[in-house]
Scaffold this motif. Structure first.
Motif, short mmCIF file in Angstrom:
data_model
loop_
_atom_site.label_atom_id
_atom_site.label_comp_id
_atom_site.label_asym_id
_atom_site.label_seq_id
_atom_site.Cartn_x
_atom_site.Cartn_y
_atom_site.Cartn_z
N ARG A 223 -15.44 9.64 30.45
CA ARG A 223 -14.42 8.63 30.16
C ARG A 223 -13.22 9.34 29.56
O ARG A 223 -13.02 9.30 28.34
N GLU A 248 -13.22 4.11 42.42
CA GLU A 248 -13.32 4.00 40.95
C GLU A 248 -12.94 5.33 40.30
O GLU A 248 -12.31 5.36 39.24
N LEU A 249 -13.32 6.42 40.93
CA LEU A 249 -12.96 7.74 40.37
C LEU A 249 -11.45 7.95 40.42
O LEU A 249 -10.85 8.43 39.44
N LYS A 252 -9.97 6.15 37.65
CA LYS A 252 -10.22 6.86 36.38
C LYS A 252 -9.22 8.01 36.21
O LYS A 252 -8.68 8.23 35.13
N HIS A 255 -5.76 6.70 35.34
CA HIS A 255 -5.74 6.29 33.93
C HIS A 255 -5.57 7.51 33.02
O HIS A 255 -4.85 7.47 32.01
N ALA A 256 -6.19 8.61 33.39
CA ALA A 256 -6.16 9.81 32.54
C ALA A 256 -4.85 10.60 32.65
O ALA A 256 -4.59 11.48 31.85
#
Ligand code: SAM
Length: 290
Positions: A223, A248-249, A252, A255-256
């Motif tokens: 996360r 989904e990855l 992620k 988001h990062a």
């Protein structure tokens, strides 16, 4: 991100490759009723070592597993589980077949040229570049990035984190050593600038090694905090995952990334509905976060 924070973020998957410690892998999941021997095998393997093969594309994975076990005379996949529980070498050998670790220095040369030819300079405008090589295998991508950064942005503080689920690959990556085959196609002067010659290969110079850091980590579980990277490279890794997991990855990773950050994917990959993740393509297979 501090070193301590980073280790927590990329903690080794609790279950990864810790053979024979079923308890560490947690209880069987009720949503994985063993409807066939493939699902039963995946659930058993997850309990043994934590790798959840149900998240990968089934046809390819099942073909690889069945051909592996049929060569060893095992027809029903679940019959192989006791062997994997009792024989760590057998488990290692199997995992070698199912995690695909192929990599190369300066793989996808066009992308490196784009990074070197302006993108890195933009990313380093604030004086630092935090980069993540997600699914780093034995480190060829992370060390290529370190070499390119040392030329393109020599004054920036560069920190490259490589993560991979396969702890043997991470151990190799930490050595920073590559074969002549890994360096195929790379001009010798380019190699000589950043790597020392070994009898049968190359070792990254200390300056590159100090820019890189490797951790065992399962992409499905990490996360990463929001806006924690200027650059994320995840190439030739999500292709093995089911589409929904891949999407989904990508979310992620988006988001990062910090606003203005750049994401690089493999040369055969795509991001489904990149705009909804705030990503805009700027070159083939390279996206910028708005
Ligand atoms: C084909 S290599 C890609 C290496 C490098 N990114 C490149 O493009 O050359 C794919 C890597 O993804 C890793 N991998 C597979 N599933 C993973 C997961 N769930 N979490 C982290 N790494 C994973 C494999 O162990 C393998 O080393």
């Amino acid at each position: 991100m501090s070193a301590e924070r980073e280790i927590r973020t990329f903690q080794r998957p609790a279950l990864s490759r810790q053979r024979g410690h079923d308890a560490a892998a947690g209880a069987p999941r009720s949503d994985f009723a063993a409807t066939d021997d493939y699902i039963g095998f995946c659930e058993g393997l997850r309990q043994i070592c934590g790798i959840d093969l149900t998240q990968y594309k089934r046809p390819q994975m099942e073909r690889r597993l069945r051909s592996y076990w049929s060569r060893l005379g095992v027809a029903k996949l679940t019959d192989a589980l006791p062997r994997l529980r009792s024989d760590p070498a057998q488990l290692d050998d199997l995992l070698d077949r199912v995690t695909i670790n192929v990599s190369q220095l300066w793989r996808h040369p066009d992308q490196w040229a784009r990074l070197e030819g302006g993108l890195l300079q933009e990313l380093a405008a604030g004086g630092r570049v935090r980069a993540w090589s997600a699914g780093c295998s034995y480190g060829a991508e992370a060390f290529t990035l370190a070499a390119v950064c040392s030329q393109a942005i020599p004054r920036a503080t560069v920190k490259i984190t490589g993560t991979d689920i396969d702890q043997r690959m991470v151990a190799r990556a930490r050595l920073g050593e590559f074969s002549d085959a890994d360096a195929r196609g790379v001009p010798v002067p380019t190699m000589q600038r950043s790597f020392d010659r070994l009898p049968n290969g190359w070792r990254a110079k200390p300056a590159l090694r100090s820019m890189t850091h490797f951790e065992v980590g399962d992409l499905l579980k990490v996360r990463p905090p929001a806006s924690s990277y200027e650059l994320i490279m995840c190439r030739n890794t999500v292709i093995y995952f089911a589409d929904q997991i891949r999407d989904e990855l990508h979310a992620k990773f988006a988001h990062a990334l910090r606003p203005g950050g750049v994401m690089v994917i493999g040369g055969t990959e795509r991001i489904t509905d990149a705009a909804s993740l705030g990503l805009a393509p700027i070159h083939p297979f390279i996206y910028r976060k708005s």
